[in-house]
Design a protein around this motif. Structure first.
Motif, PDB file in Angstrom:
ATOM      1  N   UNK A   1     -11.664 -13.459  25.316  1.00 54.79           N
ATOM      2  CA  UNK A   1     -11.747 -12.116  23.704  1.00 54.79           C
ATOM      3  C   UNK A   1     -10.618 -11.794  24.305  1.00 54.79           C
ATOM      4  N   UNK A   2     -11.042 -11.162  26.193  1.00 56.59           N
ATOM      5  CA  UNK A   2     -10.133  -9.758  25.440  1.00 56.59           C
ATOM      6  C   UNK A   2      -8.735 -10.231  26.079  1.00 56.59           C
ATOM      7  N   UNK A   3      -7.935 -11.035  26.917  1.00 56.84           N
ATOM      8  CA  UNK A   3      -6.820 -11.636  26.770  1.00 56.84           C
ATOM      9  C   UNK A   3      -6.500 -12.066  25.675  1.00 56.84           C
ATOM     10  N   UNK A   4      -7.415 -12.565  25.025  1.00 54.65           N
ATOM     11  CA  UNK A   4      -6.479 -14.005  23.887  1.00 54.65           C
ATOM     12  C   UNK A   4      -6.058 -12.810  22.637  1.00 54.65           C
ATOM     13  N   UNK A   5      -6.806 -11.140  22.599  1.00 54.33           N
ATOM     14  CA  UNK A   5      -6.961 -11.073  21.458  1.00 54.33           C
ATOM     15  C   UNK A   5      -7.039  -9.204  21.800  1.00 54.33           C
ATOM     16  N   UNK A   6      -7.674  -8.687  22.656  1.00 54.31           N
ATOM     17  CA  UNK A   6      -7.328  -7.376  23.336  1.00 54.31           C
ATOM     18  C   UNK A   6      -6.411  -6.360  23.815  1.00 54.31           C
ATOM     19  N   UNK A   7      -5.382  -7.693  24.108  1.00 51.95           N
ATOM     20  CA  UNK A   7      -4.373  -7.077  25.211  1.00 51.95           C
ATOM     21  C   UNK A   7      -3.375  -7.667  24.709  1.00 51.95           C
ATOM     22  N   UNK A   8      -3.412  -8.881  23.421  1.00 50.52           N
ATOM     23  CA  UNK A   8      -2.889  -9.295  22.857  1.00 50.52           C
ATOM     24  C   UNK A   8      -1.053  -8.339  22.362  1.00 50.52           C
ATOM     25  N   UNK A   9      -1.404  -7.477  22.101  1.00 56.02           N
ATOM     26  CA  UNK A   9      -0.307  -5.921  22.187  1.00 56.02           C
ATOM     27  C   UNK A   9      -0.036  -5.201  23.944  1.00 56.02           C
TER      28      UNK A   9
ATOM     29  N   UNK B   1       0.196 -15.016  29.566  1.00 55.72           N
ATOM     30  CA  UNK B   1       1.412 -15.349  29.462  1.00 55.72           C
ATOM     31  C   UNK B   1       2.426 -15.647  28.353  1.00 55.72           C
ATOM     32  N   UNK B   2       0.750 -16.309  27.460  1.00 56.80           N
ATOM     33  CA  UNK B   2       1.592 -17.153  26.557  1.00 56.80           C
ATOM     34  C   UNK B   2       2.902 -18.444  26.698  1.00 56.80           C
ATOM     35  N   UNK B   3       2.035 -19.242  27.544  1.00 56.89           N
ATOM     36  CA  UNK B   3       2.983 -19.563  27.906  1.00 56.89           C
ATOM     37  C   UNK B   3       1.996 -21.603  28.147  1.00 56.89           C
ATOM     38  N   UNK B   4       2.438 -22.663  27.823  1.00 55.96           N
ATOM     39  CA  UNK B   4       1.488 -23.576  28.418  1.00 55.96           C
ATOM     40  C   UNK B   4       1.293 -23.719  29.654  1.00 55.96           C
ATOM     41  N   UNK B   5       0.540 -23.933  30.722  1.00 50.21           N
ATOM     42  CA  UNK B   5       0.605 -23.994  31.861  1.00 50.21           C
ATOM     43  C   UNK B   5      -0.912 -25.285  31.651  1.00 50.21           C
ATOM     44  N   UNK B   6      -0.650 -26.076  32.538  1.00 48.47           N
ATOM     45  CA  UNK B   6      -1.923 -26.709  32.894  1.00 48.47           C
ATOM     46  C   UNK B   6      -2.737 -27.566  33.958  1.00 48.47           C
ATOM     47  N   UNK B   7      -3.901 -27.703  34.864  1.00 53.95           N
ATOM     48  CA  UNK B   7      -3.852 -28.010  35.512  1.00 53.95           C
ATOM     49  C   UNK B   7      -3.256 -28.895  36.800  1.00 53.95           C
TER      50      UNK B   7
ATOM     51  N   UNK C   1       0.590  -3.180  32.073  1.00 50.04           N
ATOM     52  CA  UNK C   1       1.379  -2.005  31.664  1.00 50.04           C
ATOM     53  C   UNK C   1       0.887  -0.850  31.199  1.00 50.04           C
ATOM     54  N   UNK C   2       0.381  -1.599  29.714  1.00 45.65           N
ATOM     55  CA  UNK C   2      -0.330   0.344  29.242  1.00 45.65           C
ATOM     56  C   UNK C   2      -2.140   0.257  29.758  1.00 45.65           C
ATOM     57  N   UNK C   3      -2.519  -0.710  29.341  1.00 50.51           N
ATOM     58  CA  UNK C   3      -4.049  -0.791  30.066  1.00 50.51           C
ATOM     59  C   UNK C   3      -4.369  -0.350  31.637  1.00 50.51           C
ATOM     60  N   UNK C   4      -2.946  -0.345  32.055  1.00 52.84           N
ATOM     61  CA  UNK C   4      -3.681  -0.737  33.096  1.00 52.84           C
ATOM     62  C   UNK C   4      -4.475  -1.641  34.041  1.00 52.84           C
ATOM     63  N   UNK C   5      -5.185  -1.501  35.088  1.00 55.97           N
ATOM     64  CA  UNK C   5      -6.741  -1.753  35.861  1.00 55.97           C
ATOM     65  C   UNK C   5      -8.233  -2.244  35.199  1.00 55.97           C
ATOM     66  N   UNK C   6      -7.714  -3.548  34.358  1.00 51.25           N
ATOM     67  CA  UNK C   6      -9.499  -3.634  34.013  1.00 51.25           C
ATOM     68  C   UNK C   6     -10.414  -4.592  35.093  1.00 51.25           C
ATOM     69  N   UNK C   7     -11.356  -4.628  34.873  1.00 49.16           N
ATOM     70  CA  UNK C   7     -11.780  -5.867  35.325  1.00 49.16           C
ATOM     71  C   UNK C   7     -13.841  -6.560  34.679  1.00 49.16           C
ATOM     72  N   UNK C   8     -13.726  -7.389  34.589  1.00 49.82           N
ATOM     73  CA  UNK C   8     -15.172  -7.933  33.726  1.00 49.82           C
ATOM     74  C   UNK C   8     -15.844  -8.343  35.063  1.00 49.82           C
ATOM     75  N   UNK C   9     -17.466  -8.403  34.863  1.00 48.54           N
ATOM     76  CA  UNK C   9     -18.099  -8.873  35.899  1.00 48.54           C
ATOM     77  C   UNK C   9     -19.508  -9.051  35.872  1.00 48.54           C
ATOM     78  N   UNK C  10     -19.631  -9.829  36.458  1.00 48.15           N
ATOM     79  CA  UNK C  10     -20.914 -10.485  35.890  1.00 48.15           C
ATOM     80  C   UNK C  10     -21.682 -12.035  36.366  1.00 48.15           C
TER      81      UNK C  10
END
Length: 457
Positions: free
Chosen positions: A150-158, A224-230, A305-314
């Motif tokens: 959700x963060x990558x798909x929505x929060x960082x969409x801008x 990256x708004x690009x279709x990437x497959x396995x 670019x704008x948000x800088x470095x973010x880490x998600x952990x768990x």
């Protein structure tokens, strides 16, 4: 003036019918949470959530008592046709793909934890959801309970994402951690992971990097708004690693991790810029946050670019953590059924080319067993220079590490030469290693390991 009519309570609305496909560890926890948190979930959604059935392969298999056997059915197709929300935790490509397409085409929202299916055929599912005007959510497909989709798909969409780095397979992280802290060999550490239930009886998907590669494909597609497959992911697992590799990592100030990497990349051949997506063992500097991820935990590090470095952990796996992510998606899609609206659809407008592995920028640590005589380092350095690869650091010690003579050259002492390169391309590095392996003074190329590039360092 009369008082406004009170909003109808969740109980006054017809229930949202939920179908569950699969009832293993995760599915059982989904059932448990749906029951235990029913009042809160209804309040959040605006309507009750009613579990109308659980599709399983074996109706007679032992089940946790929390699963009402009256809900079990072998008729998965019939079940999805009478549901508003279909939750899929059965895994695999088929029959999951056919069932989810049936659900979407029938107008049901879908929540899935199936990373392999999304990496293999996500666009087909997206297209079906879009055509039906319904939701496709999959937070649990990457890194368990960690909220990263959700963060990558929505929060960082801008924002503009430059790179995503992930420790996204808890089994391999646990294995490498045991090798680092206790000096275990790979097979011993894998056996320990199996005893604790972190690794399956057949650990291939984990140790060969297939699981991490599927997650890398999903993250790259979103970032990256690009279709990437396995098939687009360059994959190297941990099966070639030794306790000696892990020890050398610590000796040179690194932790050895299996990384999923997706990044914007420049095509060195002059073609259009694109993205590189790969999974490989990497040496992570000890001062980087990913180096401290221990045991079976996961972490995803995003550079934007704008948000800088973010880490998600768990916790990246397990029944309860994964079920938590599933239920979060169920609440979101069910709320849309009650209040209207839809979640985000597939974003593939950028359509960036996925560059070949040889185009990736990399730093590396190359460990060589060489003849211990004058001039050897000069020969090695010359071979690197011929391919445009420069040396950042060199270490040399007597070898082999145990102090035994090299069996192939018992009369000539050997040394271990450890070279750390500056940033180069993967293609140049591979060509250089092939040349090094053929030098008369090089007894053996012991290992070639990527070193995480720290931006701005």
């Amino acid at each position: 003036m009369s008082a406004p009519e009170p909003a109808p309570s969740a109980g006054a609305r017809p229930p949202i019918r939920v179908a569950l496909l699969g009832c293993g560890t995760v599915g059982t926890e989904v059932v448990r949470l749906l029951g235990a948190q029913a009042p809160d979930l209804a309040a959040r959604v605006g309507a009750p959530l009613e579990l109308v059935g659980v599709a399983v392969r074996d109706l007679d298999a032992p089940r946790d008592p929390v699963v009402d056997r009256a809900l079990l059915t072998a008729d998965a197709e019939g079940l999805v046709e009478r549901a508003d929300v279909v939750v899929e935790v059965m895994g695999g490509l088929e029959p999951a793909r056919g069932l989810l397409l049936r659900a979407l085409r029938g107008g049901a929202a879908v929540v899935t934890a199936n990373k392999a299916l999304l990496a293999e055929d996500g666009p087909t599912l997206y297209a079906a959801a879009d055509a039906a005007g319904t939701d496709l959510y999959f937070e649990a497909a990457v890194a368990g309970a960690i909220p990263i989709v959700r963060p990558v798909r929505e929060s960082l969409v801008g924002d503009r994402v430059h790179r995503v780095l992930g420790i996204v397979n808890g089994t391999t992280n646990y294995v490498l951690d045991r090798m680092a802290t206790e000096g275990l060999g790979l097979d011993e550490a894998v056996a320990a992971a199996q005893e604790l239930g972190y690794a399956e009886a057949d650990p291939t998907a984990d140790v060969e990097g297939y699981d991490a590669a599927a997650k890398a494909a999903i993250l790259a597609s979103l970032a990256f708004h690009t279709r990437v497959s396995l098939a687009d992911v360059d994959r190297t697992g941990i099966t070639g690693l030794t306790a000696d590799d892990v020890a050398w990592a610590a000796r040179t100030g690194h932790a050895l991790k299996l990384l999923a990497v997706a990044e914007r990349a420049v095509d060195p051949s002059g073609g259009p810029d694109g993205i590189g997506v790969r999974v490989h063992p990497a040496l992570v500097p000890l001062d980087h946050p990913l180096a401290g991820v221990r045991g079976a935990f996961n972490a995803v590090f995003v550079e934007a670019e704008a948000a800088g470095e973010l880490m998600f952990y768990g916790r990246g796996a397990g029944g309860a953590p994964t079920a938590s992510a599933v239920l979060g998606d169920v609440v979101s899609v069910a709320r849309h059924r009650v209040q209207g609206g839809r979640g985000p659809v597939e974003s593939s407008y950028a359509d960036l080319p996925v560059l070949p592995a040889e185009a990736a920028r990399t730093r590396a640590q190359v460990r060589l067993l060489v003849a211990d005589r004058p001039g050897v380092l000069a020969q090695v350095a010359s071979a690197l220079a011929d391919h445009g690869v420069s040396i950042e650091a060199v270490q040399q010690t007597a070898a082999p590490a145990a102090g035994e003579p090299d069996p192939a050259h018992p009369d000539e002492p050997s040394a271990t030469l450890v070279l750390t390169t500056h940033t180069t391309t993967e293609g140049a590095l591979r060509a250089t290693v092939r040349v090094l392996a053929d030098l008369p003074a090089v007894r053996r190329v012991v290992s070639v390991l990527s070193v995480l590039r720290v931006e701005g360092a």
